[in-house]
Design an enzyme around this catalytic site. Structure first.
Site, PDB file in Angstrom:
ATOM      1  CB  CYS A   4      44.233  33.706 -76.107  1.00 14.24           C
ATOM      2  SG  CYS A   4      45.475  34.688 -75.244  1.00 14.24           S
ATOM      3  CG  HIS A 100      51.705  38.292 -69.372  1.00 11.47           C
ATOM      4  ND1 HIS A 100      51.385  37.023 -69.806  1.00 11.47           N
ATOM      5  CD2 HIS A 100      51.868  38.199 -68.022  1.00 11.47           C
ATOM      6  CE1 HIS A 100      51.342  36.200 -68.763  1.00 11.47           C
ATOM      7  NE2 HIS A 100      51.647  36.884 -67.668  1.00 11.47           N
TER       8      HIS A 100
HETATM    9  P1  5GP Z   1      51.088  35.090 -65.110  1.00 13.93           P
HETATM   10  O1  5GP Z   1      50.956  34.300 -63.851  1.00 13.93           O
HETATM   11  O2  5GP Z   1      50.601  34.318 -66.311  1.00 13.93           O
HETATM   12  O3  5GP Z   1      52.455  35.655 -65.310  1.00 13.93           O
HETATM   13  O4  5GP Z   1      50.181  36.368 -64.915  1.00 13.93           O
HETATM   14  C1  5GP Z   1      48.870  36.476 -65.298  1.00 13.93           C
HETATM   15  C2  5GP Z   1      48.322  37.713 -64.639  1.00 13.93           C
HETATM   16  O5  5GP Z   1      47.075  38.021 -65.251  1.00 13.93           O
HETATM   17  C3  5GP Z   1      48.042  37.570 -63.142  1.00 13.93           C
HETATM   18  O6  5GP Z   1      48.814  38.541 -62.420  1.00 13.93           O
HETATM   19  C4  5GP Z   1      46.550  37.814 -63.004  1.00 13.93           C
HETATM   20  O7  5GP Z   1      46.199  38.554 -61.862  1.00 13.93           O
HETATM   21  C5  5GP Z   1      46.233  38.562 -64.285  1.00 13.93           C
HETATM   22  N1  5GP Z   1      44.865  38.336 -64.757  1.00 13.93           N
HETATM   23  C6  5GP Z   1      44.224  37.142 -64.849  1.00 13.93           C
HETATM   24  N2  5GP Z   1      42.992  37.313 -65.364  1.00 13.93           N
HETATM   25  C7  5GP Z   1      42.872  38.649 -65.604  1.00 13.93           C
HETATM   26  C8  5GP Z   1      41.801  39.448 -66.132  1.00 13.93           C
HETATM   27  O8  5GP Z   1      40.728  38.968 -66.505  1.00 13.93           O
HETATM   28  N3  5GP Z   1      42.025  40.782 -66.225  1.00 13.93           N
HETATM   29  C9  5GP Z   1      43.203  41.364 -65.830  1.00 13.93           C
HETATM   30  N4  5GP Z   1      43.298  42.687 -65.962  1.00 13.93           N
HETATM   31  N5  5GP Z   1      44.224  40.642 -65.338  1.00 13.93           N
HETATM   32  C10 5GP Z   1      44.057  39.307 -65.219  1.00 13.93           C
HETATM   33 ZN    ZN Z   2      46.527  35.630 -76.995  1.00 16.31          ZN
END
Ligand code: 5GP
Ligand code: ZN
Length: 114
Positions: A4, A100
């Site tokens: 993860c 998150h």
């Molecule tokens: P979701 O689309 O799942 O709600 O958001 C996932 C978020 O994680 C996205 O806004 C993306 O930019 C962020 N994200 C993806 N990979 C990484 C990473 O390796 N580091 C950080 N800091 N953010 C990440």
């Molecule tokens: Zn996790």
């Protein structure tokens, strides 16, 4: 959850820019910010999405929301305002399956949610 992404970030196996941390919660900058302030707030415990919250793990939500209030004070946006976003499941576009919240702000976000 060794596979993860956010568990690996919590465990410092993948670098991130910390914003706030307690024993139960970690907050760090989103790697692709969509607003001047774009922080991700996660429980340190792996919970795959909002759908996976139960009586047994929901207590961490208190910590997450109190963390939000500390973070917005620290970043100076508690009065100007901000938006908290949780994506859950395919229609939401959730890409990382570790619960998150996106905390976005630092500019006027308008009155529409989408
Ligand atoms: P979701 O689309 O799942 O709600 O958001 C996932 C978020 O994680 C996205 O806004 C993306 O930019 C962020 N994200 C993806 N990979 C990484 C990473 O390796 N580091 C950080 N800091 N953010 C990440
Ligand atoms: Zn996790």
């Amino acid at each position: 959850m060794s596979d993860c992404l956010f568990c690996r970030i919590v465990n410092r196996e993948i670098p991130s820019t910390p914003v706030y941390e307690t024993d139960k919660v970690y907050a760090f900058l989103d790697i692709e910010p969509e607003a001047p302030v774009h922080v991700l707030i996660v429980p340190k415990q792996h919970i795959s999405s909002h759908n996976a919250l139960t009586e047994d793990n929901v207590d961490v939500m208190k910590d997450i929301h109190l963390a939000v209030n500390e973070i917005v004070k620290k970043l100076g946006i508690s009065d100007s305002g901000y938006r908290l976003i949780n994506n859950c499941g395919p229609d939401s576009g959730q890409t990382v399956f570790h619960l998150h919240y996106h905390l976005v702000g630092g500019k006027s976000l308008g009155t529409k949610i989408l």
